[in-house]
Design a protein around this motif. Structure first.
Motif, mmCIF file in Angstrom:
data_model
loop_
_atom_site.group_PDB
_atom_site.id
_atom_site.type_symbol
_atom_site.label_atom_id
_atom_site.label_comp_id
_atom_site.label_asym_id
_atom_site.label_seq_id
_atom_site.Cartn_x
_atom_site.Cartn_y
_atom_site.Cartn_z
ATOM 1 N N ILE A 242 -8.208 3.418 -12.597
ATOM 2 C CA ILE A 242 -8.354 1.951 -12.641
ATOM 3 C C ILE A 242 -9.713 1.495 -12.107
ATOM 4 N N LYS A 243 -10.696 2.391 -12.143
ATOM 5 C CA LYS A 243 -12.042 2.010 -11.718
ATOM 6 C C LYS A 243 -12.563 0.846 -12.552
ATOM 7 N N LYS A 244 -13.275 -0.047 -11.893
ATOM 8 C CA LYS A 244 -13.915 -1.207 -12.527
ATOM 9 C C LYS A 244 -12.915 -2.177 -13.140
ATOM 10 N N THR A 245 -11.681 -2.206 -12.632
ATOM 11 C CA THR A 245 -10.699 -3.185 -13.116
ATOM 12 C C THR A 245 -10.604 -4.388 -12.177
ATOM 13 N N ASP A 246 -11.414 -4.382 -11.115
ATOM 14 C CA ASP A 246 -11.404 -5.464 -10.120
ATOM 15 C C ASP A 246 -9.994 -5.616 -9.533
ATOM 16 N N THR A 247 -9.552 -4.522 -8.908
ATOM 17 C CA THR A 247 -8.188 -4.455 -8.361
ATOM 18 C C THR A 247 -8.215 -4.168 -6.862
ATOM 19 N N THR A 248 -7.393 -4.899 -6.127
ATOM 20 C CA THR A 248 -7.138 -4.564 -4.720
ATOM 21 C C THR A 248 -5.712 -4.050 -4.607
#
Length: 386
Positions: A242-248
């Protein structure tokens, strides 16, 4: 004795931090160690590993992705157990307001002891909804998903995802179920939710198996260590995907565990004078029991506990603990007074207390929770941003 920090240090406050990140201010303050301004990502994922205590994580010998990203420690709620804490994640409030007090809950409005999360009678297997009982009459607190104004997802295994309890508490969230005991299926559904749209969203994902294994085999077992290692391994792969999915990703738990053995079991059948003083079976948990006592036998009950069980438990009047804010702050739900009995037995050390109904299997769990030890009360706060 370790108690919840409802001011700014519990899972209740975590939910206020999450709601604040979406522009909704709840009555309980945000978590001191997690300001809502830190949660600006497009995707906020709350990953709940049932039973993963802070002490377990800190004492685990090998380095792992969860410990590497540990932000701090929180408390659970009172009692520190699935039956009370999962409703907190799903409503944003503690027991003081949602009034779901543990695994076994006496429902005055139905005149029975329930296994509340399954929405069945303790001695039954058929959902109460099948006999015409509307869950909305029992579960009265608004869903957390309906308190925040954002697209939401509710991820649970398919044996519980569509239960009465789950369907009522999912609110407007979309249900995504996964194959039981499959971490691959679990993380696949989280990834599906993250990539479902470019809109901002909140994703609640619940993993139950760590708790199940700890109950059966205890926290020190090889099976428990192997499963924890597997969670970390699958989590690492998921994070890469999930890299670069803007997820915390927020990882935490509802409670921790303490191991016991049969020498620490208080079996009510071996204490007939205590049992004789009670009107209905024990409610709550093996580590924290709500006792409903005959008015004519309160002295008998109190004297027996103080004389014969003082080594194993603390004795409190239930209303006193409500007044002292053990269950939460602010005005209590009216149903709470009916659901905590007349007295509360909080078990010391690693003692457990149990009774058995006719036809009930006389099982014993090595791993237990619901008490006030640091092993049970403290849970981790892990933050991973991608």
């Amino acid at each position: 004795m370790y108690l919840p920090n409802y001011e700014n240090g519990s899972i209740v406050n975590l939910m206020s931090s999450i709601s604040g990140a979406f522009g909704t201010r709840l009555r309980y303050k945000p978590l001191k160690i997690l300001n809502p301004s830190e949660l600006k990502s497009k995707n906020i994922v709350l990953f709940v590993i049932d039973g993963l205590g802070y002490e377990y994580l800190m004492n685990y010998e090998k380095d792992n992705i969860l410990k590497q990203n540990l932000k701090g420690r929180m408390t659970s709620v009172f009692p520190a157990t699935t039956g009370a804490a999962i409703p907190t994640f799903l409503t944003g409030v503690p027991v003081q307001q949602h009034a779901i007090t543990g695994w076994f809950v006496y429902l005055k409005e139905l005149g029975l002891v329930s296994t509340i999360l399954h929405f069945i009678a303790r001695s039954g297997s058929e959902p109460l909804s099948m006999i015409g009982i509307n869950p909305k009459k029992i579960f009265t607190q608004k869903s957390f998903f309906d308190k925040i104004k954002v697209k939401s997802y509710f991820i649970q295994d398919n044996t519980i995802a569509y239960s009465d309890f789950s369907l009522l508490h999912k609110g407007k969230a979309k249900v995504l179920s996964f194959k039981p005991a499959s971490l691959n299926s679990f993380f696949r559904q989280i990834k599906k939710a993250i990539k479902s749209s470019n809109r901002r969203k909140y994703i609640y994902a619940y993993w139950p198996d760590f708790d199940t294994i700890c109950h059966i085999y205890g926290t020190k077992s090889l099976k428990t260590k192997k499963h924890f290692s597997e969670i970390n391994k699958k989590l690492e792969s998921f994070i890469k995907s999930i890299k670069k999915t803007d997820t915390t990703l927020i990882v935490t738990s509802d409670h921790g565990f303490i191991d016991s053995d049969k020498s620490k079991l208080i079996d009510l059948a071996k204490h007939p004078k205590l049992s004789d003083a009670m009107i209905i079976p024990l409610c709550g948990e093996r580590r924290l029991a709500y006792c409903y006592v005959r008015p004519s036998k309160t002295k008998q009950f109190e004297n027996y506990v103080r004389k014969n069980l003082k080594h194993a438990c603390y004795l409190y009047k239930s209303n006193d603990l409500i007044k002292k804010n053990y269950f939460g702050l602010f005005k209590p739900n009216k149903k709470l007074f009916d659901r905590v009995g007349d007295y509360i037995l909080i078990m010391k050390e690693n003692y457990v207390i149990m009774d058995f109904l006719l036809g009930e299997e006389r099982g014993f769990h090595i791993g237990n929770h619901g008490g006030v030890s640091k092993q049970e009360m403290h849970v981790p706060l892990v933050i991973i941003k991608k």
